[in-house]
Design an enzyme around this catalytic site. Structure first.
Site, short mmCIF file in Angstrom:
data_model
loop_
_atom_site.label_atom_id
_atom_site.label_comp_id
_atom_site.label_asym_id
_atom_site.label_seq_id
_atom_site.Cartn_x
_atom_site.Cartn_y
_atom_site.Cartn_z
CG ASN A 9 6.96 -2.96 4.00
OD1 ASN A 9 6.49 -1.89 3.61
ND2 ASN A 9 8.23 -3.30 3.84
CD1 TRP A 10 0.38 -3.08 3.31
CD2 TRP A 10 -0.85 -1.22 3.16
NE1 TRP A 10 -0.78 -3.29 4.01
CE2 TRP A 10 -1.55 -2.17 3.94
CE3 TRP A 10 -1.43 0.03 2.95
CZ2 TRP A 10 -2.81 -1.90 4.48
CZ3 TRP A 10 -2.69 0.29 3.49
CH2 TRP A 10 -3.36 -0.67 4.25
CE LYS A 11 8.25 -5.00 0.57
NZ LYS A 11 9.14 -5.97 -0.03
CG HIS A 94 12.59 -3.18 4.00
ND1 HIS A 94 12.99 -3.54 2.74
CD2 HIS A 94 11.60 -4.04 4.35
CE1 HIS A 94 12.26 -4.58 2.34
NE2 HIS A 94 11.42 -4.89 3.30
CD GLU A 96 11.90 -3.83 -0.74
OE1 GLU A 96 11.12 -2.95 -0.35
OE2 GLU A 96 11.56 -5.00 -0.96
CD GLU A 166 11.61 -8.13 5.83
OE1 GLU A 166 10.43 -8.45 5.71
OE2 GLU A 166 12.08 -7.11 5.31
N GLY A 172 10.20 -10.87 -1.97
CA GLY A 172 9.56 -10.65 -3.27
C GLY A 172 9.94 -11.68 -4.32
CB SER A 212 8.44 -15.30 -0.28
OG SER A 212 9.10 -14.55 -1.28
N GLY A 233 5.12 -8.56 2.84
CA GLY A 233 5.09 -7.58 1.75
C GLY A 233 3.91 -7.84 0.83
N GLY A 234 4.18 -8.51 -0.28
CA GLY A 234 3.18 -8.70 -1.33
C GLY A 234 1.83 -9.21 -0.83
P1 13P Z 1 7.47 -10.06 0.39
O1 13P Z 1 6.50 -10.62 1.42
O2 13P Z 1 6.79 -9.44 -0.78
O3 13P Z 1 8.52 -11.05 0.03
O4 13P Z 1 8.23 -8.83 1.11
C1 13P Z 1 8.75 -9.02 2.36
C2 13P Z 1 9.18 -7.72 2.91
O5 13P Z 1 10.09 -7.10 2.38
C3 13P Z 1 8.47 -7.18 4.08
O6 13P Z 1 9.13 -6.09 4.61
#
Ligand code: 13P
Length: 258
Positions: A9-11, A94, A96, A166, A172, A212, A233-234
């Protein structure tokens, strides 16, 4: 046997050019992946990434979708548009989006139903906050989110989607759930699916862990019997890190649930 699925997920990161450069690197390193691999760029990069993925082992996903197929909904992106852009998957619900954009379980349900109706596979995200975990409410929250998003779906629906656990406190933050915490939550989620949709749906549904995930912790998380992949994510923004996570998800790592 559930085939592991690892999605990036590149956000809200990467221009079209940067996204294309990342995909070129990933294509080489994911060529022999045992796991299913998905990348979810921002909408503006889908058109640049889609042709690069043709004939590769990596599938394309989006990070969100609107529930109507078309119309006067300024700024929204609809399921037929995502199909047209080459997407097979779409992330829905998600945390977020729930936190920053007020998405409710009701909205999540509409989005996942629209995705399914148009042949997209939704990756439905659920998870508790730190305060909820510390108050001992984790399983109540997961149940409430599942009831809200999936509660009145017919059992066949459960076979056609992917769930992602999640925990909000792990996203994050660099503080991943322990393998035991992840397994406990995944087992509870699978039990919910088995109770509502039957044991075959419960045994077959794939549940990703997200929060994470790094090359250092991926193997121990993915070895858990009810963890069927990762939503990253990251670490998905770096080709080396994402490829290492993909490699940690070996077919057969997730044993069928009895
Ligand atoms: P991180 O891997 O950056 O913690 O993000 C997880 C995420 O929200 C994937 O959708």
């Amino acid at each position: 046997m559930r085939r592991p699925i690892v999605a990036g997920n590149w956000k809200a990161n990467l221009t079209a050019g940067e996204a294309a450069a990342l995909v070129r690197q990933l294509k080489a390193s994911c060529e022999t992946a045992a796991a299913e691999v998905v990348v979810c760029p921002p909408f503006t990069a889908l058109a640049a990434v889609a042709p690069l993925l043709k004939g590769s082992r990596i599938a394309l996903g989006a990070q969100d979708v609107f529930w109507e197929p078309a119309g006067a909904f300024t700024g929204e992106v609809t399921p037929p548009m995502l199909r047209d852009a080459g997407c097979q998957y779409v992330i829905v619900g998600h945390s977020e989006r729930r936190t920053h954009f007020g998405e409710t379980d009701q909205i999540v349900r509409r989005k996942l139903q629209a995705a399914l109706a148009h042949g997209l596979t939704p990756i439905v995200c659920i998870g508790e906050t730190l305060a909820q975990r510390e108050a001992g409410q984790t399983f109540d929250i997961l149940t409430r989110q599942l009831d809200g998003a999936l509660g009145d779906c017919p059992p066949e629906t459960c076979r056609r989607l992917i769930l992602a656990y999640e925990p909000v406190w792990a996203i994050g933050t660099g503080k991943n759930a322990t393998p035991e915490q992840a397994q406990e939550a995944h087992q509870a989620i699978r039990r919910w699916v088995a109770d509502r949709c039957g044991s075959s749906a419960g045994g077959g549904i794939r549940i990703q862990y997200g929060g994470s995930v790094t090359p250092a912790n991926a193997a121990s998380l993915l070895q858990q019997p009810d963890v069927d992949g990762a939503l990253v994510g990251g670490a998905s923004l770096k080709a080396d890190a994402f490829s290492a996570i993909v490699k940690a998800a070996k077919t057969g790592a997730a044993a069928p649930h009895e």
